[in-house]
Write a protein that holds these residues in place. Structure first.
Motif, mmCIF file in Angstrom:
data_model
loop_
_atom_site.group_PDB
_atom_site.id
_atom_site.type_symbol
_atom_site.label_atom_id
_atom_site.label_comp_id
_atom_site.label_asym_id
_atom_site.label_seq_id
_atom_site.Cartn_x
_atom_site.Cartn_y
_atom_site.Cartn_z
ATOM 1 N N LEU A 169 0.838 -1.211 0.000
ATOM 2 C CA LEU A 169 0.000 0.000 0.000
ATOM 3 C C LEU A 169 0.866 1.251 0.000
ATOM 4 N N SER A 170 1.954 1.215 0.729
ATOM 5 C CA SER A 170 2.880 2.341 0.763
ATOM 6 C C SER A 170 3.478 2.588 -0.622
ATOM 7 N N LYS A 219 -4.216 10.784 -0.945
ATOM 8 C CA LYS A 219 -3.711 11.811 -1.858
ATOM 9 C C LYS A 219 -3.048 11.171 -3.068
ATOM 10 N N GLY A 220 -3.094 11.879 -4.162
ATOM 11 C CA GLY A 220 -2.479 11.386 -5.384
ATOM 12 C C GLY A 220 -3.516 11.237 -6.478
ATOM 13 N N ARG A 264 0.800 4.139 -2.792
ATOM 14 C CA ARG A 264 0.627 5.562 -2.435
ATOM 15 C C ARG A 264 1.758 6.407 -3.028
ATOM 16 N N TYR A 265 2.962 5.865 -2.987
ATOM 17 C CA TYR A 265 4.113 6.567 -3.564
ATOM 18 C C TYR A 265 3.859 6.858 -5.048
ATOM 19 N N ILE A 310 -5.565 4.949 -0.678
ATOM 20 C CA ILE A 310 -4.514 5.755 -1.317
ATOM 21 C C ILE A 310 -4.540 7.183 -0.810
ATOM 22 N N ALA A 314 1.017 6.874 -6.619
ATOM 23 C CA ALA A 314 -0.153 7.746 -6.776
ATOM 24 C C ALA A 314 0.257 9.211 -6.690
ATOM 25 N N GLN A 315 1.179 9.525 -5.787
ATOM 26 C CA GLN A 315 1.622 10.907 -5.629
ATOM 27 C C GLN A 315 2.674 11.299 -6.655
#
Length: 193
Positions: A42-43, A77-78, A46-47, A75, A49-50
């Motif tokens: 998930l991290s 933000k992103g 997220r990375y 997620i 996604a941003q």
């Protein structure tokens, strides 16, 4: 081959194998529902996604929509873009039985239909953005929301566009914004009626 900058999120390794012959980008698997308990993955998502944005491409069954919904909430933000494959009933060649809902997953969908799904989501090698002018007001004005027959009209439109029937009204609006302008949508709905 479609070369894109966004990372693509799929459910399993066979989906990843299928997409590797169609798109050129980072492809991350959720390993089905295992993503719910995998903070490291998930991290990573997220990375991306941003940093570059992510594209979520899950199966069009209820499990795929559950994973898609979880990712959207997790997620935060992103940039997230959803790509939807149509409901196509059948069985993947490598499997002995049909899936629970009888629908093909990403791995079983023909490459040309997957490319078309990316195009419908506004994703191409050039990644040109369409004007996003389809709003809740436009959905109401066209009869796609707020009327007694809105659901049946949405289903008719989704079937015409070869989109899965499990999509929510807001998901449909998001996809329509990548495919049409408000005026084009109004004309299409008028023809479908």
């Amino acid at each position: 081959m479609i070369k894109i900058k966004e990372a693509v999120i799929v459910e399993g390794k066979y989906d990843k194998i299928k997409l590797s012959s169609i798109i050129d980008t980072v492809i991350i698997t959720t390993e089905g529902f295992r993503i719910f308990k995998n903070p490291e993955k998930l991290s990573l998502i997220r990375y991306y996604a941003q940093k570059t944005g992510v594209i979520i491409l899950t199966d069009s069954d209820s499990a795929g929509f559950k994973i898609r919904g979880f990712l959207k909430g997790a997620i935060g933000k992103g940039k997230i873009t959803n790509v939807y494959i149509p409901d196509i009933f059948g069985k993947e060649k490598r499997k002995e039985n049909f899936s629970a809902e009888g629908k093909l997953g990403v791995e079983g969908i023909p490459a040309d239909i997957i490319r078309d799904a990316f195009r419908k989501a506004g994703i191409s090698s050039s990644n040109q953005d369409k004007k996003h002018d389809i709003t809740n007001a436009v959905m109401f004005e066209t009869g796609l929301s707020g009327n007694p027959d809105s659901k049946s009209l949405r289903l008719k439109l989704q079937k015409f566009l070869r989109l899965p029937e499990l999509m929510s009204s807001s998901s449909l609006m998001e996809v329509l914004n990548t495919m049409y302008t408000a005026d084009e949508l109004k004309e299409l709905v008028r023809k479908l009626r």
